[in-house]
Write an enzyme that holds these catalytic residues in place. Structure first.
Site, mmCIF file in Angstrom:
data_model
loop_
_atom_site.group_PDB
_atom_site.id
_atom_site.type_symbol
_atom_site.label_atom_id
_atom_site.label_comp_id
_atom_site.label_asym_id
_atom_site.label_seq_id
_atom_site.Cartn_x
_atom_site.Cartn_y
_atom_site.Cartn_z
ATOM 1 N N THR A 1 40.471 -23.598 -4.615
ATOM 2 C CA THR A 1 38.933 -23.166 -5.087
ATOM 3 C C THR A 1 38.449 -21.896 -4.449
ATOM 4 O O THR A 1 37.854 -21.211 -4.751
ATOM 5 C CB THR A 1 38.013 -24.250 -4.988
ATOM 6 O OG1 THR A 1 38.099 -25.110 -3.748
ATOM 7 C CG2 THR A 1 38.239 -25.257 -6.165
ATOM 8 N N GLN B 1 50.959 -13.246 -26.309
ATOM 9 C CA GLN B 1 51.552 -14.006 -24.956
ATOM 10 C C GLN B 1 50.526 -14.096 -23.973
ATOM 11 O O GLN B 1 50.127 -15.223 -23.426
ATOM 12 C CB GLN B 1 52.619 -13.127 -24.471
ATOM 13 C CG GLN B 1 53.856 -13.185 -25.317
ATOM 14 C CD GLN B 1 55.192 -12.469 -24.445
ATOM 15 O OE1 GLN B 1 55.125 -12.108 -23.658
ATOM 16 N NE2 GLN B 1 56.129 -12.821 -25.100
ATOM 17 N N TRP B 2 49.891 -13.007 -23.931
ATOM 18 C CA TRP B 2 48.690 -12.814 -22.719
ATOM 19 C C TRP B 2 47.592 -13.864 -23.112
ATOM 20 O O TRP B 2 46.963 -14.658 -22.254
ATOM 21 C CB TRP B 2 48.189 -11.564 -22.815
ATOM 22 C CG TRP B 2 47.428 -10.890 -21.419
ATOM 23 C CD1 TRP B 2 46.213 -11.546 -20.822
ATOM 24 C CD2 TRP B 2 47.519 -9.787 -20.752
ATOM 25 N NE1 TRP B 2 45.889 -11.025 -19.913
ATOM 26 C CE2 TRP B 2 46.541 -9.855 -19.950
ATOM 27 C CE3 TRP B 2 48.412 -8.657 -21.001
ATOM 28 C CZ2 TRP B 2 46.360 -8.868 -18.775
ATOM 29 C CZ3 TRP B 2 48.517 -7.844 -20.039
ATOM 30 C CH2 TRP B 2 47.141 -7.834 -18.974
ATOM 31 N N ILE B 3 47.372 -13.928 -24.267
ATOM 32 C CA ILE B 3 45.964 -14.640 -24.797
ATOM 33 C C ILE B 3 46.225 -16.145 -24.298
ATOM 34 O O ILE B 3 45.206 -17.258 -24.256
ATOM 35 C CB ILE B 3 45.540 -14.645 -26.177
ATOM 36 C CG1 ILE B 3 44.069 -14.782 -26.355
ATOM 37 C CG2 ILE B 3 46.703 -15.196 -27.071
ATOM 38 C CD1 ILE B 3 43.011 -13.973 -25.792
ATOM 39 N N ARG B 4 47.456 -16.579 -24.202
ATOM 40 C CA ARG B 4 47.627 -17.842 -23.810
ATOM 41 C C ARG B 4 47.193 -18.497 -22.401
ATOM 42 O O ARG B 4 47.112 -19.715 -22.205
ATOM 43 C CB ARG B 4 49.236 -18.218 -23.878
ATOM 44 C CG ARG B 4 49.975 -18.071 -25.113
ATOM 45 C CD ARG B 4 49.336 -18.852 -26.350
ATOM 46 N NE ARG B 4 49.497 -20.330 -25.796
ATOM 47 C CZ ARG B 4 50.528 -21.121 -26.077
ATOM 48 N NH1 ARG B 4 51.547 -20.569 -26.455
ATOM 49 N NH2 ARG B 4 50.491 -22.252 -25.565
ATOM 50 N N ARG C 1 43.874 -5.033 -42.307
ATOM 51 C CA ARG C 1 44.611 -5.192 -40.992
ATOM 52 C C ARG C 1 45.757 -6.144 -41.045
ATOM 53 O O ARG C 1 46.564 -6.086 -40.145
ATOM 54 C CB ARG C 1 43.761 -5.311 -39.819
ATOM 55 C CG ARG C 1 42.967 -6.817 -39.882
ATOM 56 C CD ARG C 1 42.326 -7.334 -38.913
ATOM 57 N NE ARG C 1 41.372 -8.537 -39.143
ATOM 58 C CZ ARG C 1 40.816 -9.105 -38.143
ATOM 59 N NH1 ARG C 1 40.694 -8.898 -36.749
ATOM 60 N NH2 ARG C 1 40.222 -10.468 -38.559
ATOM 61 N N ARG D 1 53.988 -14.217 -15.525
ATOM 62 C CA ARG D 1 54.189 -13.039 -16.170
ATOM 63 C C ARG D 1 55.079 -11.842 -15.423
ATOM 64 O O ARG D 1 55.458 -10.707 -16.014
ATOM 65 C CB ARG D 1 52.714 -12.373 -16.874
ATOM 66 C CG ARG D 1 52.381 -13.592 -17.657
ATOM 67 C CD ARG D 1 53.044 -13.863 -18.777
ATOM 68 N NE ARG D 1 52.617 -15.083 -19.643
ATOM 69 C CZ ARG D 1 53.174 -15.412 -20.719
ATOM 70 N NH1 ARG D 1 54.555 -15.265 -20.970
ATOM 71 N NH2 ARG D 1 52.667 -16.318 -21.675
HETATM 72 C C1 LIG Z 1 58.658 -17.259 -19.877
HETATM 73 C C2 LIG Z 1 57.519 -17.925 -20.691
HETATM 74 C C3 LIG Z 1 57.878 -18.500 -21.778
HETATM 75 C C4 LIG Z 1 56.922 -19.121 -22.679
HETATM 76 N N1 LIG Z 1 57.327 -19.634 -23.772
HETATM 77 C C5 LIG Z 1 56.551 -20.072 -24.730
HETATM 78 C C6 LIG Z 1 56.958 -20.577 -26.197
HETATM 79 O O1 LIG Z 1 58.002 -20.676 -26.482
HETATM 80 N N2 LIG Z 1 56.029 -21.346 -26.969
HETATM 81 C C7 LIG Z 1 54.722 -21.326 -26.573
HETATM 82 O O2 LIG Z 1 53.883 -21.821 -27.233
HETATM 83 N N3 LIG Z 1 54.412 -20.823 -25.283
HETATM 84 C C8 LIG Z 1 55.284 -20.456 -24.407
HETATM 85 N N4 LIG Z 1 54.842 -19.839 -22.924
HETATM 86 C C9 LIG Z 1 53.401 -20.025 -22.772
HETATM 87 C C10 LIG Z 1 53.029 -21.240 -22.002
HETATM 88 O O3 LIG Z 1 53.344 -22.417 -22.254
HETATM 89 C C11 LIG Z 1 51.494 -21.184 -21.528
HETATM 90 O O4 LIG Z 1 50.967 -21.607 -22.403
HETATM 91 C C12 LIG Z 1 51.217 -19.890 -20.810
HETATM 92 O O5 LIG Z 1 51.939 -19.358 -19.765
HETATM 93 C C13 LIG Z 1 49.913 -19.945 -20.270
HETATM 94 O O6 LIG Z 1 49.945 -20.791 -18.982
HETATM 95 P P1 LIG Z 1 48.749 -21.711 -18.349
HETATM 96 O O7 LIG Z 1 48.403 -22.727 -19.731
HETATM 97 O O8 LIG Z 1 49.248 -22.620 -17.251
HETATM 98 O O9 LIG Z 1 47.541 -20.883 -18.225
HETATM 99 P P2 LIG Z 1 46.072 -20.903 -18.385
HETATM 100 O O10 LIG Z 1 45.732 -21.151 -20.031
HETATM 101 O O11 LIG Z 1 45.545 -19.685 -17.780
HETATM 102 O O12 LIG Z 1 45.732 -22.060 -17.614
HETATM 103 C C14 LIG Z 1 45.747 -22.203 -16.178
HETATM 104 C C15 LIG Z 1 45.716 -23.671 -15.838
HETATM 105 O O13 LIG Z 1 44.399 -24.421 -16.175
HETATM 106 C C16 LIG Z 1 44.790 -25.698 -16.627
HETATM 107 N N5 LIG Z 1 44.296 -25.718 -18.007
HETATM 108 C C17 LIG Z 1 43.916 -24.530 -18.953
HETATM 109 N N6 LIG Z 1 43.635 -25.341 -20.018
HETATM 110 C C18 LIG Z 1 43.896 -26.551 -19.582
HETATM 111 C C19 LIG Z 1 43.663 -27.633 -20.642
HETATM 112 N N7 LIG Z 1 43.155 -27.551 -21.970
HETATM 113 N N8 LIG Z 1 44.115 -28.966 -20.327
HETATM 114 C C20 LIG Z 1 44.463 -29.217 -19.194
HETATM 115 N N9 LIG Z 1 44.770 -28.277 -18.301
HETATM 116 C C21 LIG Z 1 44.501 -26.872 -18.735
HETATM 117 C C22 LIG Z 1 46.224 -25.975 -16.215
HETATM 118 O O14 LIG Z 1 46.326 -26.114 -15.146
HETATM 119 C C23 LIG Z 1 46.891 -24.674 -16.456
HETATM 120 O O15 LIG Z 1 48.056 -24.386 -15.653
HETATM 121 C C24 LIG Z 1 55.704 -19.223 -22.173
HETATM 122 C C25 LIG Z 1 55.274 -18.602 -21.173
HETATM 123 C C26 LIG Z 1 56.284 -17.918 -20.253
HETATM 124 C C27 LIG Z 1 55.846 -17.583 -18.837
#
Ligand SMILES: Cc1cc2nc3c(=O)[nH]c(=O)nc-3n(C[C@H](O)[C@H](O)[C@H](O)COP(=O)(O)OP(=O)(O)OC[C@H]3O[C@@H](n4cnc5c(N)ncnc54)[C@H](O)[C@@H]3O)c2cc1C
Length: 310
Positions: free
Chosen positions: A89, A109-112, A204, A231
């Site tokens: 924190t 990818q980034w928006i994930r 688009r 990343r």
């Molecule tokens: C090398 C690589 C390959 C990948 N391949 C795929 C793929 O094939 N298919 C695919 O769909 N995705 C893929 N991803 C995306 C991956 O699964 C994650 O969605 C992405 O990396 C975002 O990570 P995050 O959820 O930890 O990050 P953020 O969304 O920024 O979240 C940060 C942290 O907040 C917490 N958090 C956020 N939202 C929630 C929630 N709703 N509930 C509980 N905790 C939460 C979790 O602790 C999380 O780790 C890939 C990512 C990488 C780096």
């Protein structure tokens, strides 16, 4: 297309304006502020604003009345302790905002990374620029034979040229059709006075995924480091990794103590499972452990051996 003269003038004007503040500022990051760092063929990253510094992490951890800082060595020790033990924190007290220009497939990818605030250029409202990402020849690789999410050898000769031509031609043709459907050129001129043109929000959908988009992206240091840990990692796709690497440069300038702790305890560190640790202990005790006797799957064993070899 590089930034236009008008855009460069706007950046220069922003950089020319200075305001007095009682808030913490970081000279090394101030130096970078607003400047676009170029990436890929048309992309960039630029820092728009930030809040906090290494001192803010220390201040929050100590819940202090003043700056919270003591000696640099004590602050570094505290930040390293927080990073090592995942006391996250205090890192959330620092915030940063970027303006990023990136191909749409990289943006997907980034928006994930959900723990951020985003505002993207509206292709419902505006016409997208005629700019497509075309990989440099060194990045034009074949599908990896061992990793379904990776690249293998670089394509050569005629095959490379053919692929580049397809990428260029398809992007250009789809953009031409986009402009035709809009009945509008990239600079806003009407193509045919006799036609209405299709709405921007519909036209688009014909664009290729290597078309560039832009957004403002704001997040806190904890989530930014999480983004970089995923990343800037070798497993991440090259096209997003280059953005994470530029972001790491900005973090180094902004919060050098937190950056170093992150490099040491996250990016440069590895995690071993309980079973891997048991194998490591047996090896250190002099036992010649093999995959068959390790209790690890073939994949886990390969990953562990690769880690130990580097
Ligand atoms: C090398 C690589 C390959 C990948 N391949 C795929 C793929 O094939 N298919 C695919 O769909 N995705 C893929 N991803 C995306 C991956 O699964 C994650 O969605 C992405 O990396 C975002 O990570 P995050 O959820 O930890 O990050 P953020 O969304 O920024 O979240 C940060 C942290 O907040 C917490 N958090 C956020 N939202 C929630 C929630 N709703 N509930 C509980 N905790 C939460 C979790 O602790 C999380 O780790 C890939 C990512 C990488 C780096």
């Amino acid at each position: 297309m590089p930034l236009t003269d008008e855009q460069l003038a706007e950046i220069a004007a922003q950089r020319g304006a200075a305001q007095a503040t009682r808030r913490a500022t970081v000279p090394a990051l101030e130096e970078m502020l607003f400047t676009a760092v170029p990436l890929l063929d048309h992309g960039f990253v630029r820092v728009i604003d930030y809040m906090g510094d290494d001192g803010a992490i220390v201040q929050a951890a100590r819940v202090s009345y003043g700056r919270g800082t003591r000696r640099v060595s004590e602050d570094a020790g505290l930040i390293r302790y927080l990073m090592r033990h995942r006391h996250s924190t205090p890192f959330e007290m620092c915030e940063i905002k970027y303006h990023v220009k990136l191909p749409i497939f990289v943006a997907r990818q980034w928006i994930r990374h959900r723990m951020a605030n985003v505002n993207e250029y509206s292709a419902r409202y505006s016409v997208l620029d005629r700019e497509f990402y075309i990989p440099a020849p060194a990045q034009l690789a074949a599908q990896s034979a061992v990793n379904r999410q990776g690249r293998g050898d670089v394509l050569q000769g005629e095959e490379a040229e053919h692929v580049l031509a397809l990428l260029r031609d398809d992007a250009a043709r789809n953009y031409d059709h986009y402009a035709e459907m809009l009945n509008e050129s990239a600079d806003g001129a009407v193509l045919d006075e006799g036609r209405q043109g299709l709405a921007r929000e519909l036209a688009r959908m014909n664009l290729t995924l290597n078309t560039y988009t832009q957004w403002y992206w704001k997040t806190d240091l904890h989530n930014l480091l999480h983004f970089c840990s995923l990343r800037a990692d070798a497993h991440a796709q090259y096209e997003i990794r280059v953005y994470a690497e530029v972001i790491l440069d900005t973090i180094r300038a902004w919060v050098p103590l937190a950056y170093q702790a992150f490099m040491d305890y996250r990016l440069g560190a590895v995690t071993f499972s309980a079973q891997m640790l048991a194998v490591l202990r047996r090896m250190l005790a002099g036992e010649a452990v093999e995959q068959a006797t390790s209790g690890l799957s073939k994949r886990e064993w390969a990953e562990m051996m690769e880690t130990l070899a580097h």
